[in-house]
Design an enzyme around this catalytic site. Sequence first.
Site, PDB file in Angstrom:
ATOM      1  N   CYS A 177       0.816  -1.225   0.000  1.00  0.00           N
ATOM      2  CA  CYS A 177       0.000   0.000   0.000  1.00  0.00           C
ATOM      3  C   CYS A 177       0.845   1.268   0.000  1.00  0.00           C
ATOM      4  O   CYS A 177       0.536   2.229  -0.702  1.00  0.00           O
ATOM      5  CB  CYS A 177      -0.976  -0.005   1.164  1.00  0.00           C
ATOM      6  SG  CYS A 177      -0.254  -0.364   2.769  1.00  0.00           S
ATOM      7  N   ASP A 200      -7.469   5.196  -1.629  1.00  0.00           N
ATOM      8  CA  ASP A 200      -7.103   3.965  -0.927  1.00  0.00           C
ATOM      9  C   ASP A 200      -6.316   3.026  -1.837  1.00  0.00           C
ATOM     10  O   ASP A 200      -6.866   2.468  -2.794  1.00  0.00           O
ATOM     11  CB  ASP A 200      -8.364   3.262  -0.424  1.00  0.00           C
ATOM     12  CG  ASP A 200      -8.054   2.190   0.613  1.00  0.00           C
ATOM     13  OD1 ASP A 200      -6.884   1.797   0.714  1.00  0.00           O
ATOM     14  OD2 ASP A 200      -8.989   1.768   1.318  1.00  0.00           O
ATOM     15  N   HIS A 230      -5.439   0.105  -1.164  1.00  0.00           N
ATOM     16  CA  HIS A 230      -5.804  -1.285  -0.894  1.00  0.00           C
ATOM     17  C   HIS A 230      -6.888  -1.801  -1.840  1.00  0.00           C
ATOM     18  O   HIS A 230      -7.228  -2.991  -1.804  1.00  0.00           O
ATOM     19  CB  HIS A 230      -6.312  -1.427   0.551  1.00  0.00           C
ATOM     20  CG  HIS A 230      -5.340  -0.937   1.575  1.00  0.00           C
ATOM     21  ND1 HIS A 230      -5.361   0.348   2.057  1.00  0.00           N
ATOM     22  CD2 HIS A 230      -4.299  -1.560   2.181  1.00  0.00           C
ATOM     23  CE1 HIS A 230      -4.388   0.499   2.946  1.00  0.00           C
ATOM     24  NE2 HIS A 230      -3.726  -0.637   3.040  1.00  0.00           N
TER      25      HIS A 230
END
Length: 574
Positions: A406, A531, A533
């Site tokens: 990440c 994000d 992820h």
Amino acid sequence: MSGGKIYKFIDTLQKRLQQWNFQNSKKGIIFGYTSALQNNCCYCMGCTENLNDIPFGNNLIGAYFLESFDEDSIVVFCNELSKNKTSGKLLVYNYNENIEKISLFDIKSKKLIDYTIEIVDHQVALEPLIQIKLDVNFKLNISFEDSTPTTNISSIIEQLNSWIFRLDMSSFKINGKEENLNGICIEDLYNQIEQFEELQDLQIPTNMKKKMIEKSQRQLRSRKSILQFKLDNNIEKSDSPEKFEENQKYDFIFNLKMFYLLQLQNNLQQLYKIFINSLTKMLTLMQKYFDDNPEKKCPLQIPQVVNFYEPNIYTHIITILYHDLDSIEIYKDQRKSLHLKYLVPMSRPTFKLANAIGRDFSGKKLMNVHVGLQSSIKNGQCYIVKGKYSYHHYNQDHMDDSGWGCAYRSLQTIISWFQIQGYIDIETVPTHKEIQQALIDVGDKPPNFLGSSKWIGSQEVCYVLSHLYDIQSKIIFINSATELLDKARDLIKHFSTNGTPIMIGGGVLAHTIIGVDFNEATGDVKYLVLDPHYIGDENLNNIHKKGGCAWKPVTFWDKNSFYNLCLPQVSEDF
């Protein structure tokens, strides 16, 4: 007093004039357009030093003065600007020592009259405008016999008035002989588009297909999609030689792209004239370049026509002929002249080629995925990342980095921002291994770190930015996510000045913050989070649904973990 006209000054233009460190630009002209829907309304869109530099589709509106000018000097300057007119008025904007003075210059009486302008958001002025692209290929002959370049550009200019332009995805054409074009406006062009890829192979009744075409046309109109024209019988572009050698002749297809911002209500006769006038100007500048540089030694490069548009800074398209781009100093001088000419702050590399319209660094990755998201903070004010970035997340580029990559992806997004804005000259963002190698090179990680699946954090992100690109960063340490409530103003300041994405890391998670929505009265705050992820296809709807990009409250982060924020800083250099 003003002949019934209302002069609407856009906010970004007022800001540029009031903040400009004028150097040589103490006075100049203001340009814009008269609304086709409101004949008494003029929008002041931009400023420049000379009449010849007014962007295509704009007209002279007035003049600006950025220090103390006596009335006689202002009258002399305005009189010179309007020497070919017998009546009418020019808006006069005078700003000196934090005092703004507005007046009108009456061309007939040659007198100044006090006046009051209306300041409007630049988006209001852009609403009636549509972006149009002209993509033209033509045969360019160039000879370098005895090292003196000669071309057929002059003969091309003579033929321009006979050129016919065809609307892309349509059989509709415009030329200079069609008198009925005065009755057709640009907005009507959407009704001429009939070639839609998704409808080509459908075997359906004619009336049903017609309804589907009409629906697609309405969608294009509602989105204000770019309208594109090509030269009728446009020949395929061929690769031009990268360098031209002495005593050689070349015959190749030259590609020239022009972009315009025009009112939807402009008629097509006006559009055709704009096409011809702009092509004439660019080709004349190209011919002048060769004429003025007969001593140019081979090998040399052909000049490029480049278009720039950054509506948050200047709300008009700037078209320039760049030449000798292999010379760092000449390239820099040309960019500097644009900053001075259009009073664009020199704190950012606004006119680097990386920022030109049509440049694409994203590959298959989506850019600016936050566009369209609305925050839910009542009476909040949003502060968003400036410019463009590409969205990097888990499992892209055939790389399975779920559970550990990440921070690498957040770093790639940050680097893409610097790349796309022209701060760094790279073709692609670094891979995970290249990031790991950089950390080994600076002594932060051991050699066996290369090729591993080990997590990195905000501090490592700062090391890589500094080592690979000489980008410095500010670090903010917080003991708990709840402290983000107190850091809203720090991040607001960052987005208002630097405007870069922020990496936040804590525990084993990393995210990218690209915006703040803050209510000054209540202290309520949400952060716009990108994000890394996210796992899925490059589909904007899916990204929004799955939270790949969303507004998040402080409770999104763990209140029991400490976090580090990496705030990359931009250099004050054009």
